[in-house]
Write a protein that holds these residues in place. Structure first.
Motif, PDB file in Angstrom:
ATOM      1  N   THR A   1       0.681  -1.183  -0.225  1.00  0.00           N
ATOM      2  CA  THR A   1      -0.073   0.002  -0.080  1.00  0.00           C
ATOM      3  C   THR A   1       0.829   1.352   0.078  1.00  0.00           C
ATOM      4  O   THR A   1       1.920   1.200   0.771  1.00  0.00           O
ATOM      5  CB  THR A   1      -1.057   0.030   1.139  1.00  0.00           C
ATOM      6  OG1 THR A   1      -1.631  -1.123   1.104  1.00  0.00           O
ATOM      7  CG2 THR A   1      -1.675   1.256   1.408  1.00  0.00           C
TER       8      THR A   1
ATOM      9  N   TYR B   1       0.720   5.240   0.849  1.00  0.00           N
ATOM     10  CA  TYR B   1       0.016   6.093   1.456  1.00  0.00           C
ATOM     11  C   TYR B   1       0.355   7.608   0.846  1.00  0.00           C
ATOM     12  O   TYR B   1       1.588   8.054   0.549  1.00  0.00           O
ATOM     13  CB  TYR B   1       0.287   6.269   2.861  1.00  0.00           C
ATOM     14  CG  TYR B   1      -0.097   4.867   3.451  1.00  0.00           C
ATOM     15  CD1 TYR B   1      -1.557   4.887   3.909  1.00  0.00           C
ATOM     16  CD2 TYR B   1       0.839   3.936   3.965  1.00  0.00           C
ATOM     17  CE1 TYR B   1      -2.019   3.581   4.512  1.00  0.00           C
ATOM     18  CE2 TYR B   1       0.416   2.864   4.565  1.00  0.00           C
ATOM     19  CZ  TYR B   1      -0.993   2.685   4.906  1.00  0.00           C
ATOM     20  OH  TYR B   1      -1.320   1.432   5.348  1.00  0.00           O
TER      21      TYR B   1
ATOM     22  N   ASN C   1      -2.609   0.966  -5.883  1.00  0.00           N
ATOM     23  CA  ASN C   1      -2.162   0.630  -4.401  1.00  0.00           C
ATOM     24  C   ASN C   1      -2.357   1.839  -3.683  1.00  0.00           C
ATOM     25  O   ASN C   1      -1.932   1.606  -2.555  1.00  0.00           O
ATOM     26  CB  ASN C   1      -0.770  -0.188  -4.472  1.00  0.00           C
ATOM     27  CG  ASN C   1      -0.973  -1.473  -5.066  1.00  0.00           C
ATOM     28  OD1 ASN C   1      -1.684  -2.223  -5.298  1.00  0.00           O
ATOM     29  ND2 ASN C   1      -0.002  -1.605  -6.299  1.00  0.00           N
ATOM     30  N   ALA C   2      -2.649   2.909  -4.110  1.00  0.00           N
ATOM     31  CA  ALA C   2      -2.836   4.173  -3.316  1.00  0.00           C
ATOM     32  C   ALA C   2      -3.612   4.127  -2.470  1.00  0.00           C
ATOM     33  O   ALA C   2      -5.113   3.796  -2.607  1.00  0.00           O
ATOM     34  CB  ALA C   2      -2.826   5.294  -4.229  1.00  0.00           C
ATOM     35  N   LYS C   3      -3.594   4.451  -1.085  1.00  0.00           N
ATOM     36  CA  LYS C   3      -4.497   4.777  -0.073  1.00  0.00           C
ATOM     37  C   LYS C   3      -4.247   6.369   0.286  1.00  0.00           C
ATOM     38  O   LYS C   3      -3.417   6.717   0.683  1.00  0.00           O
ATOM     39  CB  LYS C   3      -4.158   4.013   1.151  1.00  0.00           C
ATOM     40  CG  LYS C   3      -5.472   4.195   2.208  1.00  0.00           C
ATOM     41  CD  LYS C   3      -5.378   3.211   3.500  1.00  0.00           C
ATOM     42  CE  LYS C   3      -6.439   3.688   4.546  1.00  0.00           C
ATOM     43  NZ  LYS C   3      -7.177   4.748   4.699  1.00  0.00           N
TER      44      LYS C   3
ATOM     45  N   ASP D   1      -7.048  10.459   4.587  1.00  0.00           N
ATOM     46  CA  ASP D   1      -8.226  11.346   4.585  1.00  0.00           C
ATOM     47  C   ASP D   1      -8.279  12.120   6.042  1.00  0.00           C
ATOM     48  O   ASP D   1      -8.036  11.442   7.196  1.00  0.00           O
ATOM     49  CB  ASP D   1      -9.596  10.626   4.713  1.00  0.00           C
ATOM     50  CG  ASP D   1     -10.885  11.502   5.003  1.00  0.00           C
ATOM     51  OD1 ASP D   1     -10.604  12.627   5.268  1.00  0.00           O
ATOM     52  OD2 ASP D   1     -11.830  10.929   4.951  1.00  0.00           O
TER      53      ASP D   1
END
Length: 158
Positions: free
Chosen positions: A5, A7, A73-75, A78
């Motif tokens: 992942t 970020y 695969n980016a998160k 928030d």
């Protein structure tokens, strides 16, 4: 095997999307033109312009693949979900280097957005790893290539 992942902040995501769009549209056309011009020079076996353009094309294609994989695969971090109770990705943290008696403010970001010169440190860096999960008032030991040092968490903010 699942992919790692990545970020990203919202701004980091948009920046990478713009870069990908630029590479796929403008840069590909630019390189295609360079190749056409170089082909006009004749003999490819001794055509440095052609070789250079083909190498540039390969580099751009690799970068496109890398960016597409990263974005897949980016998160996105928030800000509304970020808690300032503990150090986490997406926050700013004010620390005190106990030995040097110096304060520093770091933004904790994913490795793709790290920029130590701007005090944007990766969650995977020695400092980032050490302070993740720490609370205000905690003292953590950082293991770095230059040895160990202690940081005290003074403040956590968005």
């Amino acid at each position: 095997m699942s992919e790692k992942t990545v970020y990203l902040t919202y701004e980091g995501l948009k920046e990478r999307e713009r870069e990908l769009e630029y590479l796929k549209t403008e840069k590909r056309k630019e390189i295609s033109e360079k190749i056409k011009v170089a082909l006009g020079f004749g003999d490819l076996s001794e055509n440095a312009e052609y070789d250079e353009a083909k190498n540039e094309q390969a580099e751009v294609e690799l970068k496109i693949i890398r960016l597409e994989k990263m974005l897949k695969n980016a998160k996105v971090i928030d800000e509304e979900e970020i808690s300032t109770d503990v150090v986490s990705i997406g926050i700013k943290v004010k620390v005190l280097d106990i030995e040097m008696d110096e304060e520093e403010i770091y933004s904790i970001v994913g490795s793709e957005e790290a920029d130590p010169m701007q005090n944007r440190i990766s969650d995977e860096s020695p400092v980032g790893k050490a302070i993740l999960g720490a609370k205000v008032g905690d003292t953590v030991t950082v293991s770095s290539p230059n040895g160990e040092f202690e940081l005290k968490i003074l403040e956590i903010s968005k």
